[in-house]
Design an enzyme around this catalytic site. Structure first.
Site, PDB file in Angstrom:
ATOM      1  N   ASP A 203     -31.318  55.449 -55.982  1.00 50.94           N
ATOM      2  CA  ASP A 203     -30.640  54.210 -55.441  1.00 50.94           C
ATOM      3  C   ASP A 203     -29.346  54.242 -56.079  1.00 50.94           C
ATOM      4  O   ASP A 203     -29.333  54.127 -57.241  1.00 50.94           O
ATOM      5  CB  ASP A 203     -31.358  53.039 -55.688  1.00 50.94           C
ATOM      6  CG  ASP A 203     -30.875  51.986 -54.749  1.00 50.94           C
ATOM      7  OD1 ASP A 203     -29.877  51.136 -55.462  1.00 50.94           O
ATOM      8  OD2 ASP A 203     -30.864  51.674 -53.546  1.00 50.94           O
ATOM      9  N   ASN A 211     -18.108  50.204 -50.430  1.00 54.12           N
ATOM     10  CA  ASN A 211     -17.586  49.969 -48.984  1.00 54.12           C
ATOM     11  C   ASN A 211     -16.926  48.801 -48.807  1.00 54.12           C
ATOM     12  O   ASN A 211     -15.947  48.752 -48.069  1.00 54.12           O
ATOM     13  CB  ASN A 211     -19.107  49.859 -48.198  1.00 54.12           C
ATOM     14  CG  ASN A 211     -19.997  50.944 -47.784  1.00 54.12           C
ATOM     15  OD1 ASN A 211     -19.128  52.198 -47.683  1.00 54.12           O
ATOM     16  ND2 ASN A 211     -21.226  50.984 -47.778  1.00 54.12           N
ATOM     17  N   HIS A 216     -15.695  52.082 -45.365  1.00 56.94           N
ATOM     18  CA  HIS A 216     -16.852  52.699 -44.984  1.00 56.94           C
ATOM     19  C   HIS A 216     -16.745  54.243 -45.109  1.00 56.94           C
ATOM     20  O   HIS A 216     -17.400  55.107 -45.280  1.00 56.94           O
ATOM     21  CB  HIS A 216     -17.392  52.364 -43.779  1.00 56.94           C
ATOM     22  CG  HIS A 216     -17.835  51.073 -43.751  1.00 56.94           C
ATOM     23  ND1 HIS A 216     -19.369  50.741 -44.320  1.00 56.94           N
ATOM     24  CD2 HIS A 216     -17.551  49.726 -43.414  1.00 56.94           C
ATOM     25  CE1 HIS A 216     -19.614  49.545 -44.270  1.00 56.94           C
ATOM     26  NE2 HIS A 216     -18.583  48.980 -43.639  1.00 56.94           N
ATOM     27  N   ASP A 220     -18.959  57.016 -46.948  1.00 54.75           N
ATOM     28  CA  ASP A 220     -19.412  58.082 -46.396  1.00 54.75           C
ATOM     29  C   ASP A 220     -19.030  59.471 -47.210  1.00 54.75           C
ATOM     30  O   ASP A 220     -20.017  60.129 -47.609  1.00 54.75           O
ATOM     31  CB  ASP A 220     -19.100  58.245 -45.061  1.00 54.75           C
ATOM     32  CG  ASP A 220     -19.497  57.191 -44.002  1.00 54.75           C
ATOM     33  OD1 ASP A 220     -20.332  56.418 -44.525  1.00 54.75           O
ATOM     34  OD2 ASP A 220     -18.949  56.944 -42.922  1.00 54.75           O
ATOM     35  N   GLU A 247     -28.499  54.085 -49.029  1.00 54.01           N
ATOM     36  CA  GLU A 247     -27.732  54.517 -50.193  1.00 54.01           C
ATOM     37  C   GLU A 247     -28.977  55.085 -51.199  1.00 54.01           C
ATOM     38  O   GLU A 247     -28.726  55.290 -52.354  1.00 54.01           O
ATOM     39  CB  GLU A 247     -27.005  53.657 -50.899  1.00 54.01           C
ATOM     40  CG  GLU A 247     -27.506  52.694 -51.552  1.00 54.01           C
ATOM     41  CD  GLU A 247     -27.546  51.261 -50.619  1.00 54.01           C
ATOM     42  OE1 GLU A 247     -27.779  50.189 -50.933  1.00 54.01           O
ATOM     43  OE2 GLU A 247     -27.254  51.303 -49.588  1.00 54.01           O
TER      44      GLU A 247
END
Length: 331
Positions: A203, A211, A216, A220, A247
């Protein structure tokens, strides 16, 4: 069972084909027994019994590919045998048998079995009064097989494309959670019980901050880079990585005990932290490791890894945690 059949097309086809054959042939077995046609009644009964056994084994073991091959060989051979006994009245059963093979087998195997069946039928040419009659049957059988092959080939190609789209994460190019589920569900009960390996749940810590502060698109790019780092640590033909959630990533390590999984996780933890240490928002990751125990279900195994990850996040993040009390197997 209905859920399994909806999700497994080939298994559904095997069950449907066996069920239809049993329903269609059983009345003939009864009628022939009443008419004292004991040989034909016995063959019909054997076909019905064989179909029932193969269907039960496919449902019980999950070995659908093997069951499909055995089923196709069984009813093709039975059909040829029946035609040899009563060629004029039963030869037309070869048409649905030929088509059915394309529904449960890859096109090349279906063609091979159908060609063998056709060769086995050639001695029957002398039983037809008109020489052209058998020739017409052969030609029409070849045409039916050709059309069925084209349809099967096109369907298999489309299925592969759809399967890839459905099981691949479009952002990172690695397998998604659906692909992981399909892989685990494909294992038989015995394979599940004897499976040796570990999983690592990963994680990304405070990923939402990236973000929120950088957009975003940047998020990405981070996911793609992390996926590339993890993928670079895979052993060829031995490990798999999946995007488990937004994530979250899952690393499946075959033939690896808990000690080995912890070592891999620690190495990845340092590598991820090093790769993003100069970023405007430094990135770290938390890791939860779990080793599969004999006779343990997949769901319980995943739950153990999730609990280990939860403990890692509760311990300040950027760390590796196995589940306390978990067995440690040296590698």
């Amino acid at each position: 069972m209905l859920k399994i059949l909806r999700e497994h097309f080939q298994l559904a086809m095997v069950v449907m084909l066996c069920s239809c054959a049993i329903i269609a042939i059983a009345p003939f077995a009864i009628a022939r027994a009443i008419s004292h046609e004991w040989l034909m009644a016995g063959l019909d009964s054997a076909i019905v019994l064989g179909m029932a056994i193969i269907m039960a084994l496919a449902l019980r073991t999950g070995r659908v590919k093997l069951a499909s091959l055995v089923l196709a060989i069984f009813y093709s051979a039975a059909g040829v045998a029946m035609v040899h006994l009563q060629s004029n009245s039963l030869i037309y059963w070869i048409y649905p048998i030929s088509v059915a093979n394309f529904f449960i087998l890859p096109a090349r195997l279906a063609v091979l079995i159908n060609v063998c069946a056709l060769v086995a039928l050639t001695p029957l040419a002398q039983h037809f009064k008109e020489s052209l009659e058998f020739f017409e049957i052969v030609i029409t059988l070849l045409l039916v097989n050709a059309f069925a092959w084209v349809f099967s080939w096109r369907t298999e190609d489309q299925h592969r494309q759809l399967q890839q789209q459905a099981t691949t994460d479009p952002l990172t190019g690695i397998g998604n959670r659906r692909k992981l589920s399909q892989y685990l569900d494909s294992k038989t009960i015995d394979e599940t019980a004897k499976f040796k390996g570990s999983i690592i749940l990963i994680d990304l810590d405070h990923f939402k901050d990236i973000n929120d502060t950088q957009g975003h698109d940047q998020g990405d790019l981070v996911l793609q880079k992390v996926a590339s780092i993890i993928h670079g640590r895979l052993r060829a033909n031995n490990d798999e990585v999946y995007r488990y959630g937004g994530e979250e990533f899952l690393l499946l390590l075959h033939n690896t005990g808990l000690t080995g999984a912890i070592q891999v996780a620690e190495s990845l933890r340092h590598e991820i932290a090093e790769a993003f240490k100069n970023s405007s928002v430094p990135l770290t990751a938390s890791f939860g490791c779990a080793q599969h125990c004999p006779n343990e279900s997949w769901s319980h195994w995943m739950k153990c890894a999730d609990q280990a990850l939860y403990q890692a996040k509760g311990s300040g993040r950027n760390c590796v945690r196995p589940l306390p009390g978990a067995p440690t197997t040296p590698d």
